[in-house]
Write an enzyme that holds these catalytic residues in place. Structure first.
Site, short mmCIF file in Angstrom:
data_model
loop_
_atom_site.label_atom_id
_atom_site.label_comp_id
_atom_site.label_asym_id
_atom_site.label_seq_id
_atom_site.Cartn_x
_atom_site.Cartn_y
_atom_site.Cartn_z
N GLU A 10 -4.78 -7.53 -6.39
CA GLU A 10 -3.41 -7.98 -6.62
C GLU A 10 -3.12 -9.21 -5.76
O GLU A 10 -2.58 -10.21 -6.25
CB GLU A 10 -2.49 -6.83 -6.21
CG GLU A 10 -1.13 -6.80 -6.82
CD GLU A 10 -0.44 -5.50 -6.44
OE1 GLU A 10 -0.56 -4.51 -7.18
OE2 GLU A 10 0.24 -5.47 -5.38
N ARG A 31 0.87 -1.18 0.00
CA ARG A 31 0.00 0.00 0.00
C ARG A 31 0.90 1.22 0.00
O ARG A 31 1.57 1.52 0.99
CB ARG A 31 -0.91 -0.02 1.23
CG ARG A 31 -1.84 1.17 1.33
CD ARG A 31 -2.97 1.07 0.35
NE ARG A 31 -4.01 2.03 0.68
CZ ARG A 31 -4.55 2.84 -0.21
NH1 ARG A 31 -4.17 2.78 -1.48
NH2 ARG A 31 -5.50 3.67 0.14
N GLY A 32 0.94 1.91 -1.12
CA GLY A 32 1.88 3.00 -1.31
C GLY A 32 1.88 4.05 -0.22
O GLY A 32 2.93 4.44 0.27
N GLU A 33 0.71 4.51 0.17
CA GLU A 33 0.66 5.61 1.15
C GLU A 33 1.22 5.20 2.51
O GLU A 33 1.66 6.05 3.27
CB GLU A 33 -0.75 6.15 1.29
CG GLU A 33 -1.73 5.19 1.93
CD GLU A 33 -3.15 5.73 1.98
OE1 GLU A 33 -3.79 5.58 3.03
OE2 GLU A 33 -3.60 6.30 0.98
N ASP A 34 1.23 3.91 2.82
CA ASP A 34 1.74 3.45 4.11
C ASP A 34 3.24 3.22 4.10
O ASP A 34 3.92 3.52 5.08
CB ASP A 34 1.09 2.10 4.49
CG ASP A 34 -0.35 2.23 4.91
OD1 ASP A 34 -0.85 3.36 5.04
OD2 ASP A 34 -0.99 1.18 5.09
N THR A 35 3.76 2.66 3.01
CA THR A 35 5.13 2.13 3.07
C THR A 35 6.04 2.52 1.91
O THR A 35 7.23 2.23 1.96
CB THR A 35 5.09 0.60 3.14
OG1 THR A 35 4.44 0.09 1.97
CG2 THR A 35 4.39 0.10 4.38
N ARG A 36 5.53 3.16 0.86
CA ARG A 36 6.35 3.41 -0.34
C ARG A 36 7.63 4.19 -0.03
O ARG A 36 8.71 3.82 -0.44
CB ARG A 36 5.56 4.15 -1.41
CG ARG A 36 6.38 4.38 -2.69
CD ARG A 36 5.68 5.20 -3.75
NE ARG A 36 4.36 4.75 -4.08
CZ ARG A 36 4.05 3.80 -4.96
NH1 ARG A 36 5.02 3.16 -5.57
NH2 ARG A 36 2.81 3.48 -5.19
#
Length: 167
Positions: A93, A26-31
């Site tokens: 995904e 999840r991009g907003e959490d961990t990118r």
């Protein structure tokens, strides 16, 4: 890919893949934190990694490109965070990853980043709240997603709380 042969169970019997590892997150959490560091480290070791913002061809259909990249990978590393289940993209995904695990032996390694495996498996706490929103909005996919989350939650993976400086 020879440098990463320790990631594949038996390269002589498996088909050639474009990627060693597909990263699901999840991009907003961990990118900009964990995922960018993991990606850089893997690339430094000459491991071919699919990370959407680096590898997704511009102009392509996102879902089809992601599914093809999953199918063209030896391993999927799924980084579960509190808001992972708040994304229907992530859940779709994951469902495809788990289907590839069953159908063609894709290796799946979950990383539980600030969530418990049981939260993912049983959709509890903050992770469960995020999943409940998606479940309400996508009733037809809810059972497929729930099964994928249950199955991946039963795979031995890494928990950030058990790693030095992991929280």
């Amino acid at each position: 890919m020879a440098s990463s042969s320790h990631f594949t169970p038996d390269t002589s019997s498996s088909r050639s893949c474009k990627y060693d590892i597909f990263l699901s997150f999840r991009g907003e959490d961990t990118r900009k934190t964990f995922v960018d560091h993991l990606y850089s480290s893997l690339k430094q070791h000459l491991i071919e990694v699919y990370k959407d913002d680096e590898a997704l061809p511009r102009g392509d259909s996102i879902d089809q490109s992601l599914f093809e990249a999953i199918e063209d990978s030896q391993m999927a590393v799924v980084i579960f965070s509190k808001n992972y289940a708040d994304s229907s993209w992530c859940l779709d995904e994951l469902s495809h990853i788990m289907r590839c695990k069953e159908e063609r032996g894709l290796i799946v390694l979950p990383i539980f980043f600030d969530v418990e495996p049981s939260d993912v498996r049983n959709q509890k706490r903050k992770f469960g709240e995020a999943f409940a929103k998606q479940m309400a909005a996508n009733v037809t996919k809810a059972e497929i997603w729930r099964k994928a989350l249950f199955n991946v939650g039963n795979i031995a993976g890494w928990e950030s709380k058990n790693i030095a400086d992991g929280g």
